[in-house]
Design a protein around this motif. Structure first.
Motif, PDB file in Angstrom:
ATOM      1  N   LEU A  15       1.366   4.546 -16.172  1.00  0.00           N
ATOM      2  CA  LEU A  15       0.164   5.529 -16.237  1.00  0.00           C
ATOM      3  C   LEU A  15       0.552   7.067 -16.708  1.00  0.00           C
ATOM      4  O   LEU A  15      -0.180   7.819 -17.072  1.00  0.00           O
ATOM      5  N   LYS A  16       1.820   7.279 -16.749  1.00  0.00           N
ATOM      6  CA  LYS A  16       2.545   8.642 -17.486  1.00  0.00           C
ATOM      7  C   LYS A  16       1.991   9.548 -16.678  1.00  0.00           C
ATOM      8  O   LYS A  16       1.505  10.595 -17.475  1.00  0.00           O
ATOM      9  N   LEU A  17       2.165   9.859 -15.600  1.00  0.00           N
ATOM     10  CA  LEU A  17       1.620  10.814 -14.707  1.00  0.00           C
ATOM     11  C   LEU A  17       2.436  12.077 -15.005  1.00  0.00           C
ATOM     12  O   LEU A  17       3.547  11.822 -15.391  1.00  0.00           O
ATOM     13  N   GLU A  18       2.064  13.366 -14.583  1.00  0.00           N
ATOM     14  CA  GLU A  18       2.992  14.641 -14.621  1.00  0.00           C
ATOM     15  C   GLU A  18       3.989  14.077 -13.591  1.00  0.00           C
ATOM     16  O   GLU A  18       3.679  13.658 -12.531  1.00  0.00           O
ATOM     17  N   LYS A  19       5.273  14.541 -13.798  1.00  0.00           N
ATOM     18  CA  LYS A  19       6.178  14.169 -12.872  1.00  0.00           C
ATOM     19  C   LYS A  19       6.124  14.620 -11.477  1.00  0.00           C
ATOM     20  O   LYS A  19       6.600  13.994 -10.623  1.00  0.00           O
ATOM     21  N   TYR A  20       5.396  15.737 -11.180  1.00  0.00           N
ATOM     22  CA  TYR A  20       5.025  16.227  -9.699  1.00  0.00           C
ATOM     23  C   TYR A  20       4.304  15.152  -9.483  1.00  0.00           C
ATOM     24  O   TYR A  20       4.590  14.684  -8.253  1.00  0.00           O
ATOM     25  N   ASP A  21       3.216  14.651  -9.816  1.00  0.00           N
ATOM     26  CA  ASP A  21       2.088  13.819  -9.482  1.00  0.00           C
ATOM     27  C   ASP A  21       2.895  12.255  -9.176  1.00  0.00           C
ATOM     28  O   ASP A  21       2.808  11.784  -8.255  1.00  0.00           O
ATOM     29  N   TYR A  22       3.848  11.904  -9.956  1.00  0.00           N
ATOM     30  CA  TYR A  22       4.485  10.589 -10.028  1.00  0.00           C
ATOM     31  C   TYR A  22       5.301  10.840  -8.632  1.00  0.00           C
ATOM     32  O   TYR A  22       5.422   9.881  -7.838  1.00  0.00           O
ATOM     33  N   VAL A  23       6.210  11.801  -8.588  1.00  0.00           N
ATOM     34  CA  VAL A  23       7.097  11.806  -7.493  1.00  0.00           C
ATOM     35  C   VAL A  23       6.319  12.047  -6.111  1.00  0.00           C
ATOM     36  O   VAL A  23       6.579  11.325  -5.156  1.00  0.00           O
ATOM     37  N   GLY A  24       5.401  12.704  -6.095  1.00  0.00           N
ATOM     38  CA  GLY A  24       4.667  13.069  -5.026  1.00  0.00           C
ATOM     39  C   GLY A  24       3.717  11.650  -4.275  1.00  0.00           C
ATOM     40  O   GLY A  24       3.678  11.493  -3.371  1.00  0.00           O
ATOM     41  N   THR A  25       3.393  11.093  -5.443  1.00  0.00           N
ATOM     42  CA  THR A  25       2.629   9.614  -5.395  1.00  0.00           C
ATOM     43  C   THR A  25       3.749   8.806  -4.525  1.00  0.00           C
ATOM     44  O   THR A  25       3.313   7.877  -3.644  1.00  0.00           O
ATOM     45  N   SER A  26       5.060   8.771  -5.370  1.00  0.00           N
ATOM     46  CA  SER A  26       5.891   7.727  -4.723  1.00  0.00           C
ATOM     47  C   SER A  26       6.326   7.952  -3.310  1.00  0.00           C
ATOM     48  O   SER A  26       6.413   7.026  -2.498  1.00  0.00           O
ATOM     49  N   ILE A  27       6.120   9.396  -3.047  1.00  0.00           N
ATOM     50  CA  ILE A  27       6.802   9.799  -1.625  1.00  0.00           C
ATOM     51  C   ILE A  27       5.748   9.504  -0.807  1.00  0.00           C
ATOM     52  O   ILE A  27       6.082   8.967   0.569  1.00  0.00           O
ATOM     53  N   ILE A  28       4.617   9.863  -0.875  1.00  0.00           N
ATOM     54  CA  ILE A  28       3.529   9.442  -0.100  1.00  0.00           C
ATOM     55  C   ILE A  28       3.374   7.793   0.430  1.00  0.00           C
ATOM     56  O   ILE A  28       3.094   7.571   1.550  1.00  0.00           O
ATOM     57  N   PHE A  29       3.383   7.250  -0.912  1.00  0.00           N
ATOM     58  CA  PHE A  29       3.340   5.669  -0.751  1.00  0.00           C
ATOM     59  C   PHE A  29       4.452   5.293   0.078  1.00  0.00           C
ATOM     60  O   PHE A  29       4.055   4.383   1.298  1.00  0.00           O
ATOM     61  N   PHE A  30       5.740   5.532  -0.036  1.00  0.00           N
ATOM     62  CA  PHE A  30       6.709   4.997   0.810  1.00  0.00           C
ATOM     63  C   PHE A  30       6.839   5.676   2.138  1.00  0.00           C
ATOM     64  O   PHE A  30       7.022   4.727   3.117  1.00  0.00           O
ATOM     65  N   SER A  31       6.550   6.934   2.386  1.00  0.00           N
ATOM     66  CA  SER A  31       6.387   7.475   3.755  1.00  0.00           C
ATOM     67  C   SER A  31       5.525   6.612   4.343  1.00  0.00           C
ATOM     68  O   SER A  31       5.738   6.032   5.561  1.00  0.00           O
ATOM     69  N   SER A  32       4.322   6.211   3.895  1.00  0.00           N
ATOM     70  CA  SER A  32       3.129   5.457   4.665  1.00  0.00           C
ATOM     71  C   SER A  32       3.689   4.064   5.093  1.00  0.00           C
ATOM     72  O   SER A  32       3.647   3.680   6.223  1.00  0.00           O
ATOM     73  N   ILE A  33       4.434   3.287   4.105  1.00  0.00           N
ATOM     74  CA  ILE A  33       4.804   2.108   4.270  1.00  0.00           C
ATOM     75  C   ILE A  33       5.952   1.796   5.177  1.00  0.00           C
ATOM     76  O   ILE A  33       6.126   1.001   5.935  1.00  0.00           O
ATOM     77  N   ASN A  34       6.782   2.955   5.150  1.00  0.00           N
ATOM     78  CA  ASN A  34       8.056   2.897   6.176  1.00  0.00           C
ATOM     79  C   ASN A  34       7.661   3.025   7.358  1.00  0.00           C
ATOM     80  O   ASN A  34       8.269   2.424   8.419  1.00  0.00           O
ATOM     81  N   PHE A  35       6.811   4.188   7.604  1.00  0.00           N
ATOM     82  CA  PHE A  35       6.116   4.239   9.016  1.00  0.00           C
ATOM     83  C   PHE A  35       5.500   3.051   9.492  1.00  0.00           C
ATOM     84  O   PHE A  35       5.783   2.685  10.683  1.00  0.00           O
ATOM     85  N   ILE A  36       4.772   2.160   8.975  1.00  0.00           N
ATOM     86  CA  ILE A  36       3.994   1.100   9.286  1.00  0.00           C
ATOM     87  C   ILE A  36       5.192   0.052   9.558  1.00  0.00           C
ATOM     88  O   ILE A  36       5.030  -0.803  10.470  1.00  0.00           O
ATOM     89  N   LYS A  37       6.331  -0.011   8.623  1.00  0.00           N
ATOM     90  CA  LYS A  37       7.106  -1.159   8.821  1.00  0.00           C
ATOM     91  C   LYS A  37       8.094  -1.105  10.175  1.00  0.00           C
ATOM     92  O   LYS A  37       8.635  -1.854  10.783  1.00  0.00           O
ATOM     93  N   LEU A  38       8.040   0.165  10.749  1.00  0.00           N
ATOM     94  CA  LEU A  38       8.607   0.595  12.187  1.00  0.00           C
ATOM     95  C   LEU A  38       8.092  -0.600  13.027  1.00  0.00           C
ATOM     96  O   LEU A  38       8.737  -0.852  13.876  1.00  0.00           O
ATOM     97  N   VAL A  39       6.977  -0.805  13.047  1.00  0.00           N
ATOM     98  CA  VAL A  39       6.086  -2.037  13.978  1.00  0.00           C
ATOM     99  C   VAL A  39       6.539  -3.099  13.942  1.00  0.00           C
ATOM    100  O   VAL A  39       7.166  -3.562  14.849  1.00  0.00           O
ATOM    101  N   PRO A  40       6.546  -3.901  12.808  1.00  0.00           N
ATOM    102  CA  PRO A  40       7.123  -5.191  12.663  1.00  0.00           C
ATOM    103  C   PRO A  40       8.409  -5.177  12.872  1.00  0.00           C
ATOM    104  O   PRO A  40       9.064  -6.224  13.418  1.00  0.00           O
ATOM    105  N   TYR A  41       9.393  -4.198  12.516  1.00  0.00           N
ATOM    106  CA  TYR A  41      10.523  -4.240  12.651  1.00  0.00           C
ATOM    107  C   TYR A  41      11.060  -4.270  14.009  1.00  0.00           C
ATOM    108  O   TYR A  41      11.900  -4.844  14.700  1.00  0.00           O
TER     109      TYR A  41
END
Length: 246
Positions: free
Chosen positions: A160-186
């Motif tokens: 998608l060639k996002l601006e680097k700030y948008d790319y990193v911010g999107t990655s951080i929010i994505f992984f933050s969400s799924i990491n906290f979700i993973k706490l439950v099944p773990y």
């Protein structure tokens, strides 16, 4: 708490590399955390130790890149990632860590080579709910077992060639969400023990240090080199995973 000094000799660099990558480069090298720690302990135990530390890194990362994210990408990726996590939890006992490493490694190497070999004047791809849902599901699934969601996520985000700030911010929010979700099944699968949680607590101090260092490096690197570095990280972690698996 794990007392083996050789474990901490590899675990501390693993946490720092993961944190620097998450703080400045979208988590590309973060996938190396579990394989590095697995040099001393079992991959499943390494993943359980690293997950609470990843959650701490995510909190620091969200604060550093607050307001920087691609909303459309998140709306496409996150629901499908939850499906991938559910699939990962239900099939946890049937997939070996090596089989997941092979899948993620092939994705990482293939997309890196495609970036370097395709014409350099190619236009950014348009957002696609179909592609985003597919890669989001794969990212959720591979992230559940060995925290290896970076390659599938980048397979969708980087073209998608996002601006680097948008790319990193999107990655951080994505992984933050799924990491906290993973706490439950773990938790329900019994992955968290007193030993894993106390060891994670001992290593946690290195999480914010690495993330803040990654943020500083992010601000000093031009956009042109930023994507070259991200794809290089993607390629390296793909080779590392394939090497470990075979």
């Amino acid at each position: 708490m794990i007392s083996d000094p050789w474990f901490y000799a590899v675990a501390i660099p693993a946490v720092l590399i993961t944190a620097i990558s998450k703080g400045g480069f979208g988590g590309g090298l973060g996938l190396l955390g579990v394989p590095i720690m697995a040099l001393i302990i079992a991959p499943q135990q390494a993943a359980a130790i690293l997950l609470p530390i990843l959650c701490l890194m995510d909190i620091v990362g969200i604060w550093s890149f607050r307001g920087k994210a691609n909303r459309h990408a998140l709306q496409t990726l996150l629901p499908s990632a939850c499906i991938g996590i559910i699939i990962g939890a239900l099939t946890f006992r049937y997939f070996s860590a090596d089989s997941i490493r092979i899948i993620v490694g092939l994705i990482a190497v293939t997309f890196s080579l495609n970036f370097w070999l395709k014409p350099k004047n190619s236009t950014p791809k348009k957002p696609s709910r179909l592609r985003g849902s597919f890669w989001g599901t794969i990212a959720g699934f591979t992230s559940f077992g060995v925290h290896a969601g970076g390659a599938p996520l980048n397979a969708y985000l980087l073209p998608l060639k996002l601006e680097k700030y948008d790319y990193v911010g999107t990655s951080i929010i994505f992984f933050s969400s799924i990491n906290f979700i993973k706490l439950v099944p773990y938790t329900f699968l019994g992955q968290f023990t007193y030993e894993t949680l106390s060891t994670a607590a001992a290593l946690a101090i290195f999480a914010p240090i690495g993330v803040l260092l990654g943020v500083r490096l992010h601000h000093k690197i031009p956009d042109k080199w930023f994507y070259q570095i991200c794809y290089a990280f993607l390629f390296i972690m793909g080779l590392k995973l394939l090497f470990d698996a075979f």
